[in-house]
Motif scaffolding. Structure first.
Motif, PDB file in Angstrom:
ATOM      1  N   LEU A   2       0.832  -1.207   0.000  1.00 12.98           N
ATOM      2  CA  LEU A   2       0.000   0.000   0.000  1.00 12.98           C
ATOM      3  C   LEU A   2       0.867   1.259   0.000  1.00 12.98           C
ATOM      4  CD1 LEU A   2      -2.836  -0.986   2.507  1.00 12.98           C
ATOM      5  CD2 LEU A   2      -3.042  -0.711   0.033  1.00 12.98           C
ATOM      6  N   TYR A   3       1.920   1.245   0.791  1.00 16.83           N
ATOM      7  CA  TYR A   3       2.824   2.392   0.851  1.00 16.83           C
ATOM      8  C   TYR A   3       3.470   2.655  -0.507  1.00 16.83           C
ATOM      9  CZ  TYR A   3       6.978   5.165   1.891  1.00 16.83           C
ATOM     10  OH  TYR A   3       7.958   6.128   1.868  1.00 16.83           O
ATOM     11  N   ALA A   4       3.964   1.586  -1.148  1.00 11.35           N
ATOM     12  CA  ALA A   4       4.629   1.732  -2.443  1.00 11.35           C
ATOM     13  C   ALA A   4       3.657   2.281  -3.492  1.00 11.35           C
ATOM     14  CB  ALA A   4       5.198   0.394  -2.891  1.00 11.35           C
ATOM     15  N   GLY A   5       2.420   1.767  -3.497  1.00 18.41           N
ATOM     16  CA  GLY A   5       1.430   2.239  -4.462  1.00 18.41           C
ATOM     17  C   GLY A   5       1.062   3.692  -4.233  1.00 18.41           C
ATOM     18  N   TRP A   6       0.864   4.057  -2.968  1.00 18.57           N
ATOM     19  CA  TRP A   6       0.502   5.442  -2.649  1.00 18.57           C
ATOM     20  C   TRP A   6       1.648   6.385  -3.001  1.00 18.57           C
ATOM     21  CZ3 TRP A   6       2.240   9.521   0.236  1.00 18.57           C
ATOM     22  CH2 TRP A   6       1.337  10.550   0.462  1.00 18.57           C
ATOM     23  N   LEU A   7       2.868   5.969  -2.664  1.00 21.54           N
ATOM     24  CA  LEU A   7       4.031   6.820  -2.929  1.00 21.54           C
ATOM     25  C   LEU A   7       4.231   7.030  -4.427  1.00 21.54           C
ATOM     26  CD1 LEU A   7       6.375   8.301  -1.498  1.00 21.54           C
ATOM     27  CD2 LEU A   7       7.748   6.257  -1.881  1.00 21.54           C
ATOM     28  N   VAL A  41       3.785  10.841   5.727  1.00 20.92           N
ATOM     29  CA  VAL A  41       3.865   9.418   5.377  1.00 20.92           C
ATOM     30  C   VAL A  41       5.315   8.943   5.348  1.00 20.92           C
ATOM     31  CG1 VAL A  41       3.430   7.749   3.532  1.00 20.92           C
ATOM     32  CG2 VAL A  41       1.665   9.398   4.156  1.00 20.92           C
ATOM     33  N   VAL A  42       6.205   9.752   4.785  1.00 23.70           N
ATOM     34  CA  VAL A  42       7.626   9.371   4.748  1.00 23.70           C
ATOM     35  C   VAL A  42       8.200   9.303   6.161  1.00 23.70           C
ATOM     36  CG1 VAL A  42       9.927  10.151   4.037  1.00 23.70           C
ATOM     37  CG2 VAL A  42       8.046  10.178   2.399  1.00 23.70           C
ATOM     38  N   ALA A  43       7.785  10.228   7.027  1.00 24.22           N
ATOM     39  CA  ALA A  43       8.232  10.177   8.426  1.00 24.22           C
ATOM     40  C   ALA A  43       7.773   8.885   9.089  1.00 24.22           C
ATOM     41  CB  ALA A  43       7.699  11.387   9.192  1.00 24.22           C
ATOM     42  N   GLY A  44       6.548   8.449   8.794  1.00 28.50           N
ATOM     43  CA  GLY A  44       6.051   7.176   9.318  1.00 28.50           C
ATOM     44  C   GLY A  44       6.861   5.997   8.790  1.00 28.50           C
ATOM     45  N   HIS A  45       7.222   6.056   7.518  1.00 31.79           N
ATOM     46  CA  HIS A  45       8.047   5.009   6.904  1.00 31.79           C
ATOM     47  C   HIS A  45       9.411   4.927   7.587  1.00 31.79           C
ATOM     48  CE1 HIS A  45       9.789   2.481   3.792  1.00 31.79           C
ATOM     49  NE2 HIS A  45      10.727   3.381   3.567  1.00 31.79           N
ATOM     50  N   ILE A  46      10.012   6.076   7.843  1.00 25.79           N
ATOM     51  CA  ILE A  46      11.318   6.111   8.512  1.00 25.79           C
ATOM     52  C   ILE A  46      11.201   5.566   9.935  1.00 25.79           C
ATOM     53  CG2 ILE A  46      13.117   7.650   9.408  1.00 25.79           C
ATOM     54  CD1 ILE A  46      12.565   9.445   6.941  1.00 25.79           C
ATOM     55  N   ALA A  47      10.113   5.926  10.626  1.00 23.24           N
ATOM     56  CA  ALA A  47       9.912   5.439  11.996  1.00 23.24           C
ATOM     57  C   ALA A  47       9.770   3.917  12.025  1.00 23.24           C
ATOM     58  CB  ALA A  47       8.677   6.096  12.611  1.00 23.24           C
ATOM     59  N   LYS A  48       9.023   3.366  11.059  1.00 25.63           N
ATOM     60  CA  LYS A  48       8.871   1.908  10.999  1.00 25.63           C
ATOM     61  C   LYS A  48      10.223   1.239  10.718  1.00 25.63           C
ATOM     62  CE  LYS A  48       5.563  -0.338  10.867  1.00 25.63           C
ATOM     63  NZ  LYS A  48       4.898  -1.128  11.942  1.00 25.63           N
ATOM     64  N   ALA A  49      10.978   1.819   9.803  1.00 24.17           N
ATOM     65  CA  ALA A  49      12.290   1.253   9.479  1.00 24.17           C
ATOM     66  C   ALA A  49      13.235   1.343  10.676  1.00 24.17           C
ATOM     67  CB  ALA A  49      12.885   1.974   8.272  1.00 24.17           C
ATOM     68  N   TRP A  50      13.176   2.467  11.387  1.00 22.96           N
ATOM     69  CA  TRP A  50      14.052   2.654  12.555  1.00 22.96           C
ATOM     70  C   TRP A  50      13.759   1.621  13.640  1.00 22.96           C
ATOM     71  CZ3 TRP A  50      18.321   5.387  12.824  1.00 22.96           C
ATOM     72  CH2 TRP A  50      18.895   5.601  14.071  1.00 22.96           C
ATOM     73  N   ALA A  51      12.492   1.184  13.715  1.00 29.27           N
ATOM     74  CA  ALA A  51      12.094   0.213  14.740  1.00 29.27           C
ATOM     75  C   ALA A  51      12.478  -1.218  14.362  1.00 29.27           C
ATOM     76  CB  ALA A  51      10.586   0.298  14.981  1.00 29.27           C
ATOM     77  N   ASP A  52      12.950  -1.422  13.141  1.00 17.96           N
ATOM     78  CA  ASP A  52      13.290  -2.773  12.684  1.00 17.96           C
ATOM     79  C   ASP A  52      14.710  -2.786  12.110  1.00 17.96           C
ATOM     80  OD1 ASP A  52      13.443  -5.312  11.620  1.00 17.96           O
ATOM     81  OD2 ASP A  52      11.413  -5.286  10.806  1.00 17.96           O
ATOM     82  N   PRO A  53      15.716  -2.989  12.965  1.00 21.93           N
ATOM     83  CA  PRO A  53      17.117  -2.954  12.500  1.00 21.93           C
ATOM     84  C   PRO A  53      17.414  -3.974  11.404  1.00 21.93           C
ATOM     85  CG  PRO A  53      17.003  -2.928  14.908  1.00 21.93           C
ATOM     86  CD  PRO A  53      15.629  -3.209  14.420  1.00 21.93           C
ATOM     87  N   GLU A  54      16.773  -5.127  11.462  1.00 20.78           N
ATOM     88  CA  GLU A  54      17.047  -6.162  10.453  1.00 20.78           C
ATOM     89  C   GLU A  54      16.545  -5.732   9.076  1.00 20.78           C
ATOM     90  OE1 GLU A  54      18.975  -9.615   9.467  1.00 20.78           O
ATOM     91  OE2 GLU A  54      18.802  -8.761  11.474  1.00 20.78           O
ATOM     92  N   ALA A  55      15.393  -5.060   9.032  1.00 23.24           N
ATOM     93  CA  ALA A  55      14.882  -4.549   7.753  1.00 23.24           C
ATOM     94  C   ALA A  55      15.831  -3.494   7.199  1.00 23.24           C
ATOM     95  CB  ALA A  55      13.480  -3.966   7.949  1.00 23.24           C
ATOM     96  N   ARG A  56      16.363  -2.627   8.074  1.00 24.66           N
ATOM     97  CA  ARG A  56      17.329  -1.614   7.622  1.00 24.66           C
ATOM     98  C   ARG A  56      18.600  -2.267   7.093  1.00 24.66           C
ATOM     99  NH1 ARG A  56      16.638   0.719  12.593  1.00 24.66           N
ATOM    100  NH2 ARG A  56      18.880   0.703  12.989  1.00 24.66           N
ATOM    101  N   LEU A  57      19.038  -3.319   7.785  1.00 27.37           N
ATOM    102  CA  LEU A  57      20.233  -4.034   7.344  1.00 27.37           C
ATOM    103  C   LEU A  57      20.014  -4.624   5.951  1.00 27.37           C
ATOM    104  CD1 LEU A  57      23.081  -5.104   8.141  1.00 27.37           C
ATOM    105  CD2 LEU A  57      21.923  -7.174   8.939  1.00 27.37           C
ATOM    106  N   GLY A  58      18.827  -5.180   5.723  1.00 20.04           N
ATOM    107  CA  GLY A  58      18.507  -5.752   4.424  1.00 20.04           C
ATOM    108  C   GLY A  58      18.505  -4.709   3.324  1.00 20.04           C
ATOM    109  N   MET A  59      18.018  -3.515   3.636  1.00 19.96           N
ATOM    110  CA  MET A  59      17.988  -2.451   2.644  1.00 19.96           C
ATOM    111  C   MET A  59      19.372  -1.892   2.403  1.00 19.96           C
ATOM    112  SD  MET A  59      15.224  -1.336   1.050  1.00 19.96           S
ATOM    113  CE  MET A  59      16.158  -1.638  -0.442  1.00 19.96           C
ATOM    114  N   ARG A  60      20.227  -1.968   3.411  1.00 18.83           N
ATOM    115  CA  ARG A  60      21.581  -1.413   3.288  1.00 18.83           C
ATOM    116  C   ARG A  60      22.545  -2.397   2.624  1.00 18.83           C
ATOM    117  NH1 ARG A  60      22.078  -0.457   8.193  1.00 18.83           N
ATOM    118  NH2 ARG A  60      23.637  -1.975   8.858  1.00 18.83           N
ATOM    119  N   THR A  61      22.477  -3.680   3.012  1.00 18.77           N
ATOM    120  CA  THR A  61      23.446  -4.657   2.520  1.00 18.77           C
ATOM    121  C   THR A  61      22.865  -5.638   1.514  1.00 18.77           C
ATOM    122  OG1 THR A  61      22.953  -6.298   4.243  1.00 18.77           O
ATOM    123  CG2 THR A  61      24.564  -4.568   4.782  1.00 18.77           C
TER     124      THR A  61
END
Length: 201
Positions: free
Chosen positions: A117-122, A164-184
């Motif tokens: 939903l986020y990707a479609g809205w964005l 909405v982007v701030a919410g996306h960043i907050a969700k990512a910040w709460a999930d270190p493993e998801a951030r790691l996946g996006m980074r590496t």
């Protein structure tokens, strides 16, 4: 070199192209939002100054925003992920019901229903922002009434986009493993099985 046990505990989630597309899009989006804040919030405008430069940065970062996406289309993996994001399957409805009730199972493929939903809205919001921004930039393209409407839509949608982007960043910040996946590009298999169990074979 990672030891074999560590390698087997991780799975590839994204290719280098996909992480580059995300990183580039994030940088351009951040620049758009920051320059917009400097243009519309008096305190920021006074702090930064140089309005003409800020305007140019805002215009060009917005104009270039679709570029990483278009470049990414050359990647087969990126196109495959776009197809996944564009398709709702039965377990996505289960995920949404559980998310709304804040209880129950949340089955997900490579992307959960919230991410789809986020990707479609964005994607839609970026197109509208680009179109209205062009009408505001090139004033000869449309009559005054259209430009006035474009300014209204652009301003209010930019506020919604920032939230909405701030919410996306907050969700990512709460999930270190998801951030790691996006980074590496790699995530832990245990995390993948827990959060995206329908994706792993």
């Amino acid at each position: 070199m990672n030891p074999p046990s560590e390698l087997t505990a991780r799975v590839r989630r994204f290719t280098r192209t996909e992480t580059w597309v995300h990183r580039s899009t994030a940088a351009l989006t951040g620049l758009c939002i920051l320059t917009a804040a400097c243009l519309y919030v008096p305190q920021f405008a006074e702090l930064v100054g140089r309005r003409e430069l800020v305007v140019r940065l805002h215009e060009w970062s917005g104009l270039l925003l679709p570029a990483p996406y278009l470049a990414g289309l050359a990647s087969r993996a990126f196109r495959a992920d776009l197809r996944r994001l564009n398709r709702f399957v039965p377990h996505d409805r289960t995920w949404l019901r559980s998310a709304l009730r804040r209880s129950g199972p949340r089955p997900a493929g490579k992307f959960n229903a919230g991410q789809k939903l986020y990707a479609g809205w964005l994607g839609g919001a970026v197109l509208v922002m680009l179109g209205t921004g062009l009408l505001m930039w090139f004033t000869y393209l449309a009559p005054l009434t259209w430009r006035t409407g474009s300014t209204f839509v652009h301003d209010w949608l930019s506020l919604a986009l920032g939230i909405v982007v701030a919410g996306h960043i907050a969700k990512a910040w709460a999930d270190p493993e998801a951030r790691l996946g996006m980074r590496t590009g790699f995530v832990g298999r245990e995390w993948a099985e827990r959060e995206h169990g329908e994706w792993l074979p």
